[in-house]
Enzyme design. Structure first.
Site, PDB file in Angstrom:
ATOM      1  N   ARG A  88       0.808  -1.277   0.166  1.00 32.02           N
ATOM      2  CA  ARG A  88      -0.061  -0.086   0.044  1.00 32.02           C
ATOM      3  C   ARG A  88       0.967   1.270   0.079  1.00 32.02           C
ATOM      4  NH1 ARG A  88      -1.928   3.180   4.928  1.00 32.02           N
ATOM      5  NH2 ARG A  88      -3.258   4.561   3.928  1.00 32.02           N
ATOM      6  N   HIS A 132      -2.525  11.093   0.767  1.00 36.65           N
ATOM      7  CA  HIS A 132      -1.836  10.977   2.135  1.00 36.65           C
ATOM      8  C   HIS A 132      -1.361  12.132   2.497  1.00 36.65           C
ATOM      9  CE1 HIS A 132      -0.221   7.418   4.926  1.00 36.65           C
ATOM     10  NE2 HIS A 132      -0.095   8.586   5.631  1.00 36.65           N
ATOM     11  N   ASN A 303      -6.570   1.915  10.277  1.00 36.71           N
ATOM     12  CA  ASN A 303      -5.358   2.129  10.774  1.00 36.71           C
ATOM     13  C   ASN A 303      -5.338   2.258  12.327  1.00 36.71           C
ATOM     14  OD1 ASN A 303      -4.769   2.546   8.081  1.00 36.71           O
ATOM     15  ND2 ASN A 303      -4.184   4.832   8.438  1.00 36.71           N
ATOM     16  N   TYR A 305      -3.248   2.006  16.214  1.00 39.90           N
ATOM     17  CA  TYR A 305      -2.088   2.354  16.921  1.00 39.90           C
ATOM     18  C   TYR A 305      -2.107   2.111  18.496  1.00 39.90           C
ATOM     19  CZ  TYR A 305       0.108   3.411  12.682  1.00 39.90           C
ATOM     20  OH  TYR A 305       0.569   3.525  11.169  1.00 39.90           O
ATOM     21  N   GLU A 362      -2.998  -0.045   8.651  1.00 41.10           N
ATOM     22  CA  GLU A 362      -1.556   0.336   9.138  1.00 41.10           C
ATOM     23  C   GLU A 362      -1.695   0.029  10.666  1.00 41.10           C
ATOM     24  OE1 GLU A 362      -0.682   4.630   9.237  1.00 41.10           O
ATOM     25  OE2 GLU A 362      -1.134   4.841   7.323  1.00 41.10           O
TER      26      GLU A 362
END
Ligand code: FCB
Length: 454
Positions: A88, A132, A303, A305, A362
């Site tokens: 990606r 992005h 995504n 985290y 991500e």
């Protein structure tokens, strides 16, 4: 889950995923490409912002970054060597349209031709992300994403890239983390373009939702059997303390941020709780929200985290502190490690919105890695982070979440936005003095996981 409870043996983990599950890497143009003025590329908002004194922790820019523009073949070989099946990446809008609109830069387009060809030749499936965060500066000069004309600009850009690569790329993404772009860039001022105005941020969000719909239609008309997604960041939002006040603050924040995009994308319009919170905080003054169209999504990119704990300073909306809970295990970003949060977010997205497919686009961790005297990078904490999150993804899959892929952020250490080169997220270490790449232990571990799953 603690370290001790999770088996770091990649073979055991691999068995939890079906054959054909996509294992990949994510990167983005401004963070790795460099070649900022080469072959006719125009400036983006990040080129401008990085030059604002004090904006970037180490005073650096993405001018050279990982020099991926020249070293992409080597980088693709690294990914192929690890065994990844998908890649990606993002396209730099101002590389292909230096002014954002109008004049096409053939040399810029040719780079993405070569990149896609090399990706396919390396045996990787490309997933192309159109945005992005690196908006052409020429468009920012006309109001950027706060100007409704951006809907047309973005759609034309999407159509251009799609018409060029339609014979080789089937997986498309419109936006990466639109909420980060809108809020950090337009309300908090810590990302490009560096504005501090909530009404502007909410105009940006509204235009992004519109632009997702029109750009998706443009991609579909150019690409037969296109698969369209968006990468949205949903971290695990939780009340800091088990009090009514913190619970309410966490619910408001989650609605005003995450559901603000997800509800419209899944056809429900803006969420009530978020509307109330933004209105109470004055964020909607002078803002005319549209009735955003449902998103056209073959898959939802996630995504993930960390856990964000919300603590209310008062009963006022947005009078909150958001961050890690003290004493918790954190990465170098100061982000609270929360694999159970990944599982719970996946379950919640499936329950609330039932996307056809979810792809983790991500997940990863920054640590202050160094090359040891033995020439290796012993990043055990990253291996532990990845193993625990992949195990959590496996739990969600077992519970029925239609999860089809996982992408580590990132292949290379790179330009980490306002933190410059002070944070290393790569599975491959980059020595910025000479661009030498060194596979970290986590790369070898990820390779064993992928191999075991074959
Ligand atoms: C995400 C961004 C990505 C990278 C990681 C660490 O928010 O999408 O570019 O900065 O965080």
């Amino acid at each position: 889950m603690t370290n001790a409870e999770i088996d770091l043996d990649p073979r055991a983990l691999a068995g939890r995923f079906p054959p054909g599950f996509a294992w990949g890497f994510g990167t983005s143009a401004y963070q790795i490409e460099g070649a900022a003025t080469e072959d006719g590329r125009g400036p983006s908002v990040w080129d401008t912002f990085a030059r604002v004194p004090g904006a970037i922790a180490d005073g650096q820019t993405g001018d050279v970054a990982c020099d991926h523009y020249h070293r992409y073949r080597e980088d693709l070989e690294l990914m192929a060597g690890i065994g990844a099946t998908t890649y990606r990446f993002s396209v730099s809008w101002s590389r292909v349209l230096p002014d954002g609109t109008g004049r096409v830069n053939e040399r810029g387009l040719a780079f993405y031709d070569r990149l896609v060809d090399a990706t396919l030749a390396a045996g990787l499936k490309p997933i192309l992300n159109l945005f992005h965060w690196d908006l052409p500066q020429a468009l920012q000069d006309q109001g950027g994403f706060a100007n409704p004309r951006v809907i047309g600009w973005f759609t034309d850009y999407a159509a251009l890239v799609a018409s060029r690569l339609n014979d080789r790329v089937s997986d498309w993404m419109t936006f990466n983390e639109p909420a980060v772009y809108a809020i950090l860039g337009h309300a908090d001022g810590i990302h490009a373009p560096g504005l501090r105005d909530w009404p502007t941020a909410l105009r940006v969000a509204d235009n992004q939702l519109q632009a997702h719909a029109t750009a998706s239609a443009a991609i579909r008309s150019e690409v037969k059997d296109a698969r369209i997604g968006i990468a949205f960041d949903v971290n695990h939002i939780a009340p800091a303390a088990d009090t009514d006040r913190d619970r309410r603050a966490a619910a408001q924040w989650s609605s005003a941020r995450d559901a603000w995009y997800l509800d419209p994308l899944f056809g429900r319009g803006y969420p009530q709780l978020g509307l109330e919170a933004h209105r109470a905080a004055g964020h909607l003054e002078g803002v005319e929200l549209s009735d955003p169209p449902p998103g056209d999504l073959d898959y939802l990119g996630l995504n993930f985290y960390r856990r964000d704990a919300v603590s209310a300073r008062s009963d006022l909306a947005f009078d909150w502190e958001i961050g890690p809970r003290p004493g918790t295990e954190q990465t170098q970003m100061g982000w609270e490690i929360a694999p159970d949060g990944l599982r719970d977010v996946l379950l919640a997205l499936h329950r609330e919105y039932a996307p056809r497919e979810i792809v983790i686009t991500e997940n990863g961790a920054a640590y202050p890695d160094t090359v040891a005297v033995d020439g290796r990078v012993h990043d055990d904490r990253r291996v532990s982070y990845l193993a625990r999150h992949i195990a959590a993804a496996g739990e969600a899959l077992a519970a029925g979440v239609p999860l089809t892929g996982y992408h580590v952020w990132s292949l290379l250490d790179n330009f980490e936005w306002s933190l410059g080169y002070t944070r290393r997220f790569g599975l491959v270490h980059v020595d910025y003095a000479n661009q030498r790449r060194t596979l970290k232990d986590s790369a070898a571990w990820y390779g064993r996981l992928i191999a075991a799953g074959r």
